[in-house]
Design an enzyme around this catalytic site. Structure first.
Site, PDB file in Angstrom:
ATOM      1  N   ASP A  22      -8.243  -1.804 -12.601  1.00  0.00           N
ATOM      2  CA  ASP A  22      -7.674  -0.654 -11.996  1.00  0.00           C
ATOM      3  C   ASP A  22      -7.177   0.523 -12.920  1.00  0.00           C
ATOM      4  O   ASP A  22      -7.626   1.572 -12.805  1.00  0.00           O
ATOM      5  CB  ASP A  22      -6.347  -1.078 -10.996  1.00  0.00           C
ATOM      6  CG  ASP A  22      -5.712   0.230 -10.564  1.00  0.00           C
ATOM      7  OD1 ASP A  22      -6.092   0.657  -9.237  1.00  0.00           O
ATOM      8  OD2 ASP A  22      -4.905   0.772 -11.130  1.00  0.00           O
TER       9      ASP A  22
ATOM     10  N   ALA B 286      -6.528   2.604  -7.473  1.00  0.00           N
ATOM     11  CA  ALA B 286      -8.011   2.515  -7.489  1.00  0.00           C
ATOM     12  C   ALA B 286      -8.487   1.214  -6.750  1.00  0.00           C
ATOM     13  O   ALA B 286      -9.667   1.278  -6.107  1.00  0.00           O
ATOM     14  CB  ALA B 286      -8.409   2.675  -8.981  1.00  0.00           C
ATOM     15  N   ASP B 287      -7.898   0.227  -7.035  1.00  0.00           N
ATOM     16  CA  ASP B 287      -8.243  -0.969  -6.272  1.00  0.00           C
ATOM     17  C   ASP B 287      -7.849  -0.955  -4.842  1.00  0.00           C
ATOM     18  O   ASP B 287      -8.923  -1.218  -4.207  1.00  0.00           O
ATOM     19  CB  ASP B 287      -7.168  -2.214  -6.822  1.00  0.00           C
ATOM     20  CG  ASP B 287      -7.674  -3.118  -8.089  1.00  0.00           C
ATOM     21  OD1 ASP B 287      -9.134  -2.712  -8.274  1.00  0.00           O
ATOM     22  OD2 ASP B 287      -7.178  -3.496  -8.706  1.00  0.00           O
ATOM     23  N   VAL B 288      -6.957  -0.446  -4.487  1.00  0.00           N
ATOM     24  CA  VAL B 288      -6.685  -0.389  -2.842  1.00  0.00           C
ATOM     25  C   VAL B 288      -7.578   0.492  -2.205  1.00  0.00           C
ATOM     26  O   VAL B 288      -8.204   0.001  -1.241  1.00  0.00           O
ATOM     27  CB  VAL B 288      -5.067   0.105  -2.782  1.00  0.00           C
ATOM     28  CG1 VAL B 288      -4.988   0.304  -1.441  1.00  0.00           C
ATOM     29  CG2 VAL B 288      -4.143  -0.926  -3.272  1.00  0.00           C
TER      30      VAL B 288
ATOM     31  N   GLY C 130     -10.878  -1.061  -1.858  1.00  0.00           N
ATOM     32  CA  GLY C 130     -10.909  -2.141  -0.966  1.00  0.00           C
ATOM     33  C   GLY C 130     -11.066  -1.422   0.516  1.00  0.00           C
ATOM     34  O   GLY C 130     -11.697  -2.103   1.466  1.00  0.00           O
TER      35      GLY C 130
END
Length: 394
Positions: free
Chosen positions: A151, A179-181, A184
């Site tokens: 991230d 960034a990860d969320v 997803g």
């Protein structure tokens, strides 16, 4: 209520992802009713985030479980199955599960699953209707495809850190793994689109999703500002690149957010601070003028707002229909009547005891989300799943 078990009831998800981007996606699918089997590596004790604590859930005797708060944030509505995919037996089990699945999601490095015969190119001929979602740092192609992705790296490489933080300070990441969320969430959208195609044609496909691509996509207006003007945006702290005043302002006892989006709101704001003439000043009368004279305007506004306490600023501006709001800490957030009314804090019964989690924001009138299973302890469902004829049955 119709569809009370969720709109994705009957959809089967084989989850080979870990950390946050993939688990965020599969938790959302699970909340919507999908049956999710999470594969975890027995050699490492499962998903890395099980060790990302404290805090951890403790049992009644005070013993620490493997349910870290970080892990629990993205892993409800899943079964945990321990399988070593490096062994022929583990690979055979994954293929058996894939034969029942509608979706497989993974976040290994590009090519990382090929040596186990679990990559898309190997599985798709055998399972042509499988929707296969691959999440990686830089995608399956391009000069950086082999580089690992995290991230923080995505926020740096993709530009959001250059826009975030105090103008005089260092580049700053967002306070959570955004960034990860967001990756997803893009994964979830792509999967649902691919399912729609599969249901119409019987044809599966691979979704190639990169953390960095997703982060570049949500540069939104600042990204297009640059593409349109050629000017590299600068950090403005809490200020807005296209609207003034739109910022955090200090009060006599705290801070407030002002979001003055048009000239009418600005005139009403000037009335509150006792400076109605500012609305007719050619330097400030229009938003483009206020943008050009941002510093001069703020030199007047900041001391004017600071002369009032937070409660007064909010009450007076709300009465004048000027957008305003508080800056809350998390204890205030979760104690609020709004969070309670919208069910954004939920309690679930996990193996060690009751746990508090963040609710799903989706409010579907006919097929609401469901909270069927708390985040599982590592390997809790291994035997039940591997011994079942239909491993995705509840």
């Amino acid at each position: 209520m119709a569809g009370s078990e969720g709109p994705l009831k009957g959809v089967k998800v084989l989850d080979l992802s870990r950390i946050l981007a993939g688990p965020t996606c599969t938790q959302l699918l699970g909340d919507l009713g999908a049956n999710v089997i999470k594969i975890e590596n027995p050699a490492s004790g499962g998903d890395d985030t099980r060790q990302w604590g404290p805090p951890y859930v403790e049992d009644a005797q005070g013993n620490r479980s493997d349910l870290s708060a970080y892990f629990m944030s993205a892993n409800r509505n899943k079964k945990s199955v321990a399988i070593d995919i490096t062994t022929p037996e583990g690979q055979a089990e994954i293929k058996r599960l894939a034969s029942h699945a509608d979706i497989l999601i993974e976040n290994f490095k590009p090519g990382g699953l090929a040596k186990y015969g679990l990559d898309y190119a190997t599985l798709s001929p055998e399972f042509p209707s499988l929707v296969y979602c691959s999440i990686s740092g830089y995608g399956q192609t391009g000069p950086n495809a082999s580089k690992p992705g995290y991230d923080l790296m995505a926020q740096g490489y993709g530009g959001i850190m250059s826009l975030t933080g105090d103008p005089e300070g260092a580049p700053m990441k967002v306070g959570v793994g955004i960034a990860d969320v967001m990756c997803g969430m893009y994964a979830c959208v792509g999967i649902l689109a691919a399912l729609r195609h599969r249901d119409q044609t019987g044809e599966g496909q691979q979704i190639d999703l990169a953390l960095v691509d997703a982060q570049v996509a949500w540069l939104i207006n600042e990204g297009v500002n640059y593409l349109t003007s050629g000017n590299v945006p600068q950090r403005r702290g809490n200020g807005h690149p296209n609207i003034v005043p739109y910022d955090v302002y200090e009060t006599s006892d705290g801070h407030v957010i002002l979001a003055v989006g048009n000239d009418g709101q600005f005139r009403r704001f000037c009335d509150f601070i006792g400076r109605p003439e500012l609305a007719d000043d050619p330097r400030f009368a229009t938003n483009p003028a206020r943008l050009e004279n941002r510093d001069a305007l703020n030199a007047v506004l900041r001391p004017a707002v600071q002369a009032h306490d937070t409660a007064t600023v909010i009450a007076e501006l709300e009465d004048r229909k000027v957008p305003v709001g508080p800056v809350r800490t998390l204890d205030q957030v979760f104690a609020s009547d709004q969070v309670a009314a919208r069910q954004m804090q939920i309690a679930m019964q996990a193996a060690p005891g009751s746990v508090q989690l963040i609710g799903n924001p989706l409010k579907l009138s006919r097929t609401p989300v469901t909270y069927r299973a708390a985040p599982p302890e590592f390997g809790a469902d291994t035997q039940a799943v591997l011994n079942a004829n239909n491993p995705f049955e509840d």
